[in-house]
Design a protein around this motif. Sequence first.
Motif, PDB file in Angstrom:
ATOM      1  N   ALA A   2      33.740  31.584  42.189  1.00  0.00           N
ATOM      2  CA  ALA A   2      35.011  31.129  41.623  1.00  0.00           C
ATOM      3  C   ALA A   2      35.461  32.074  40.499  1.00  0.00           C
ATOM      4  N   VAL A   3      36.768  32.422  40.514  1.00  0.00           N
ATOM      5  CA  VAL A   3      37.326  33.276  39.463  1.00  0.00           C
ATOM      6  C   VAL A   3      38.387  32.454  38.728  1.00  0.00           C
ATOM      7  N   HIS A   4      38.180  32.265  37.476  1.00  0.00           N
ATOM      8  CA  HIS A   4      39.135  31.496  36.671  1.00  0.00           C
ATOM      9  C   HIS A   4      40.189  32.473  36.142  1.00  0.00           C
ATOM     10  N   ALA A   5      41.237  32.730  36.947  1.00  0.00           N
ATOM     11  CA  ALA A   5      42.177  33.814  36.641  1.00  0.00           C
ATOM     12  C   ALA A   5      43.168  33.433  35.548  1.00  0.00           C
ATOM     13  N   VAL A   6      43.627  32.169  35.564  1.00  0.00           N
ATOM     14  CA  VAL A   6      44.544  31.697  34.520  1.00  0.00           C
ATOM     15  C   VAL A   6      43.942  30.419  33.962  1.00  0.00           C
ATOM     16  N   GLY A  63      49.279  42.788  28.812  1.00  0.00           N
ATOM     17  CA  GLY A  63      47.868  42.428  28.805  1.00  0.00           C
ATOM     18  C   GLY A  63      47.083  43.361  29.683  1.00  0.00           C
ATOM     19  N   PRO A  64      45.762  43.438  29.474  1.00  0.00           N
ATOM     20  CA  PRO A  64      44.949  44.358  30.272  1.00  0.00           C
ATOM     21  C   PRO A  64      44.909  43.969  31.750  1.00  0.00           C
ATOM     22  N   SER A  65      44.533  44.927  32.549  1.00  0.00           N
ATOM     23  CA  SER A  65      44.422  44.694  33.990  1.00  0.00           C
ATOM     24  C   SER A  65      43.390  43.590  34.253  1.00  0.00           C
ATOM     25  N   GLY A  66      43.722  42.672  35.142  1.00  0.00           N
ATOM     26  CA  GLY A  66      42.799  41.583  35.473  1.00  0.00           C
ATOM     27  C   GLY A  66      42.909  40.405  34.534  1.00  0.00           C
ATOM     28  N   SER A  67      43.906  40.414  33.629  1.00  0.00           N
ATOM     29  CA  SER A  67      44.003  39.320  32.663  1.00  0.00           C
ATOM     30  C   SER A  67      44.768  38.115  33.234  1.00  0.00           C
ATOM     31  N   GLY A  68      45.274  38.223  34.473  1.00  0.00           N
ATOM     32  CA  GLY A  68      45.913  37.060  35.105  1.00  0.00           C
ATOM     33  C   GLY A  68      47.430  37.085  35.103  1.00  0.00           C
ATOM     34  N   LYS A  69      48.038  38.236  34.781  1.00  0.00           N
ATOM     35  CA  LYS A  69      49.503  38.318  34.689  1.00  0.00           C
ATOM     36  C   LYS A  69      50.160  38.078  36.062  1.00  0.00           C
ATOM     37  N   THR A  70      49.690  38.805  37.077  1.00  0.00           N
ATOM     38  CA  THR A  70      50.267  38.657  38.417  1.00  0.00           C
ATOM     39  C   THR A  70      50.053  37.239  38.951  1.00  0.00           C
ATOM     40  N   THR A  71      48.868  36.701  38.718  1.00  0.00           N
ATOM     41  CA  THR A  71      48.559  35.343  39.171  1.00  0.00           C
ATOM     42  C   THR A  71      49.542  34.344  38.563  1.00  0.00           C
ATOM     43  N   ILE A 116      42.191  28.793  39.640  1.00  0.00           N
ATOM     44  CA  ILE A 116      40.828  29.210  39.967  1.00  0.00           C
ATOM     45  C   ILE A 116      40.840  29.698  41.406  1.00  0.00           C
ATOM     46  N   TYR A 117      40.491  30.960  41.613  1.00  0.00           N
ATOM     47  CA  TYR A 117      40.380  31.484  42.979  1.00  0.00           C
ATOM     48  C   TYR A 117      38.978  31.172  43.481  1.00  0.00           C
ATOM     49  N   GLY A 118      38.867  30.752  44.722  1.00  0.00           N
ATOM     50  CA  GLY A 118      37.553  30.536  45.342  1.00  0.00           C
ATOM     51  C   GLY A 118      36.819  29.349  44.756  1.00  0.00           C
TER      52      GLY A 118
HETATM   53  N1  LIG Z   1      43.158  36.470  45.804  1.00  0.00           N
HETATM   54  C1  LIG Z   1      42.233  36.549  44.817  1.00  0.00           C
HETATM   55  N2  LIG Z   1      40.991  36.065  45.035  1.00  0.00           N
HETATM   56  C2  LIG Z   1      40.059  36.121  44.055  1.00  0.00           C
HETATM   57  N3  LIG Z   1      40.267  36.633  42.854  1.00  0.00           N
HETATM   58  C3  LIG Z   1      41.480  37.134  42.576  1.00  0.00           C
HETATM   59  C4  LIG Z   1      42.526  37.121  43.548  1.00  0.00           C
HETATM   60  N4  LIG Z   1      43.633  37.687  43.005  1.00  0.00           N
HETATM   61  C5  LIG Z   1      43.296  38.031  41.766  1.00  0.00           C
HETATM   62  N5  LIG Z   1      41.999  37.704  41.503  1.00  0.00           N
HETATM   63  C6  LIG Z   1      41.303  37.875  40.220  1.00  0.00           C
HETATM   64  O1  LIG Z   1      41.976  37.141  39.241  1.00  0.00           O
HETATM   65  C7  LIG Z   1      42.009  37.863  38.029  1.00  0.00           C
HETATM   66  C8  LIG Z   1      43.445  38.069  37.611  1.00  0.00           C
HETATM   67  O2  LIG Z   1      44.088  38.930  38.501  1.00  0.00           O
HETATM   68  P1  LIG Z   1      45.613  39.360  38.362  1.00  0.00           P
HETATM   69  O3  LIG Z   1      46.412  38.125  38.205  1.00  0.00           O
HETATM   70  O4  LIG Z   1      45.965  40.245  39.478  1.00  0.00           O
HETATM   71  O5  LIG Z   1      45.610  40.163  37.007  1.00  0.00           O
HETATM   72  P2  LIG Z   1      46.628  41.238  36.443  1.00  0.00           P
HETATM   73  O6  LIG Z   1      47.889  41.132  37.205  1.00  0.00           O
HETATM   74  O7  LIG Z   1      46.782  40.859  35.028  1.00  0.00           O
HETATM   75  O8  LIG Z   1      45.969  42.550  36.602  1.00  0.00           O
HETATM   76  C9  LIG Z   1      41.273  39.161  38.301  1.00  0.00           C
HETATM   77  O9  LIG Z   1      39.931  38.990  37.859  1.00  0.00           O
HETATM   78  C10 LIG Z   1      41.335  39.312  39.782  1.00  0.00           C
HETATM   79  O10 LIG Z   1      40.204  40.016  40.245  1.00  0.00           O
END
Ligand SMILES: Nc1ncnc2c1ncn2[C@@H]1O[C@H](COP(=O)(O)OP(=O)(O)O)[C@@H](O)[C@H]1O
Lengths: 231, 367
Positions: free
Chosen positions: A20-24, A41-49, A13-15
């Motif tokens: 708060a963003v529940h990324a994963v 997966g689509p952009s913003g789905s939490g892959k990088t996180t 959870i970011y923030g």
């Molecule tokens: N540092 C951050 N602070 C707040 N939200 C974030 C941060 N990094 C990513 N997010 C949010 O977390 C979600 C997943 O992001 P990300 O892991 O980059 O997805 P992907 O790589 O699949 O595109 C997105 O909604 C993104 O906006």
Amino acid sequence: MSIRLKVENLEKIYGEGERAVHAVRGVSFATEPGEFVAIVGPSGSGKTTMLAMIGGLLTPTRGTIEVNGRDIARLRGKELAEYRRQKVGFVFQANNLLPYLTARENLLVMARINGSDLKAARARADQLLEELGLAARRDALATELSGGERQRVAIARALMNDPELVLVDEPTASLDSARGKQVVESLIAEVKGRDKLGLMVTHDMAMAEMADRVLEMHDGQLVAHTVAARG
Amino acid sequence: MIGFLEIRRRKLQFALVGLIVTLISYLVLMINGLGVGLNEQAGRALRNFDADAIAYSDRAGLSVIRSELSAETVERIEAESGARESAPLGYMAVNYTRNDGKVKSAAVLGYDPGTIGEPPVTEGRPLTPADADGLLADRQFLRASGLKVGDTVRLAIRLQEREFTIVGELNEGAFFFQPSVYMLRSTWQEMKYGTNAPGTPVASVVLLKGDGLAGKRGAGWEAVSKSTAFANIEGVSGQQSTVQALQVFGYLIGGLVIGVFFYVLTLQKTPQIGVLKAVGATTGFIFRQLLVQALLVALGGVAIAVPLAWLTNEGIKQVPDPVPIAFTTGTFVTTSALLLLMAVLGVLFSGRQVAKVDPIIALGQQQ
Ligand SMILES: Nc1ncnc2c1ncn2[C@@H]1O[C@H](COP(=O)(O)OP(=O)(O)O)[C@@H](O)[C@H]1O
Ligand SMILES: [Mg+2]
């Protein structure tokens, strides 16, 4: 090498509060040594996180990440830095190289950080640059390289310290498809040959199909485990 | 090393800050040289006295100018102090006319041959008790006046003027901000008081040799160590605190310039520091690169400034009335070491900044 990764109930959870963003949200999976796994997966789905948490760049909010039985989600400071430089090779989406260093020097930085033998490191750097078709660009500054060349140097850098865990975030962004395929093939060869583990985020289905397995993420969760045709 | 490579690839930035460090180092060196030089002017001759302590009249407030001792007091000092050896010494300021017509002042010290008050002669010969009109002159006096051993010089005090023959050269340095000359104490007494009659003061101070003499006092006299005597020369303490203040400012500014430069550099490099951390570099590793860079820049600056300061001093020495600058190896070594230390301290600022960088930023950036 025979690395096993076991991710359980992983959450990020970011923030806080309103923003708060529940990324994963509760990801679990396990891998076998020598596996090359694609994550789509689509952009913003939490892959990088998710990749960042496995790579020790980001602390999970909840859950465990066991690498050979050790929960790296609990590591901090120097131990975490050591995990990153000894176990992990990370290829960033933005392929950050140090701009004032040449391609080869960017690879040698890894040996410096690790305190490894420089002579061996030079040989390994030259071999990696050769394999990735960069021998001619060895002494070019990072700023003089094309986007695709930088990406390949970043891949070579990730492999420099012979990591067991190779994490790649959308490597093909600046590679044309022929070159991209070749790069992924050499990554797969590295993983297979040494019983390492490869996790690669990609939006290119042709590349995903080269993997042993495809994990699909959607809205912070895994939606399906696909075994690719390649097996 | 990465830090070293960065300097090579970003020559202009590092050369510029190196230049500023060079100039500051040069300034600090010159200030330090001036400090040493002024001190020498104030009383190298005093520090060269072959004595452990110096006795003054207790009404003089440790001023050589105001101290006057009668024959009885000198005898009491010699008896009461318990000194192994002693020698009365007279001081006065005189005028003389230089070859170029300028009237200058010199410090006259009157001594008795064969005592610890006698200075070693570097050229010519020492005075004998018969040399009532003989003079030993310090190198500085000879250079400033254009005279040499064998020449005559007229020394004047009040309405008196007397011609002396320079029989020997000394390297005792200045006394009381004036070049020093030595004559027989009896001649000094005649010139200063116009008479050798009984009851005339016979000395300004008494040099003492022995143990535990500093701090002793008796009827009409007090003795202090040479360093206390030096610090009490009029103007010395004010001059020393001025020079020290300048030195402190110089070091602080040097440290600050290096500190600010590396701080800005660190802020600028935040993305790259993030990448280094993301690939497993510790804060310590990255900070060491900064430290190496700061030390190299400071070392470069000092390495240019030291010969520059030395050359400046050699040039200054050539003029007839040189600015009193003196360098010792010690000045160079301490100044350089302190400047390097300040570079290290300056870089410590940036350490916190390095520690604060989160490796996660490596994920987000585009090149
Ligand atoms: N540092 C951050 N602070 C707040 N939200 C974030 C941060 N990094 C990513 N997010 C949010 O977390 C979600 C997943 O992001 P990300 O892991 O980059 O997805 P992907 O790589 O699949 O595109 C997105 O909604 C993104 O906006
Ligand atoms: Mg992403």
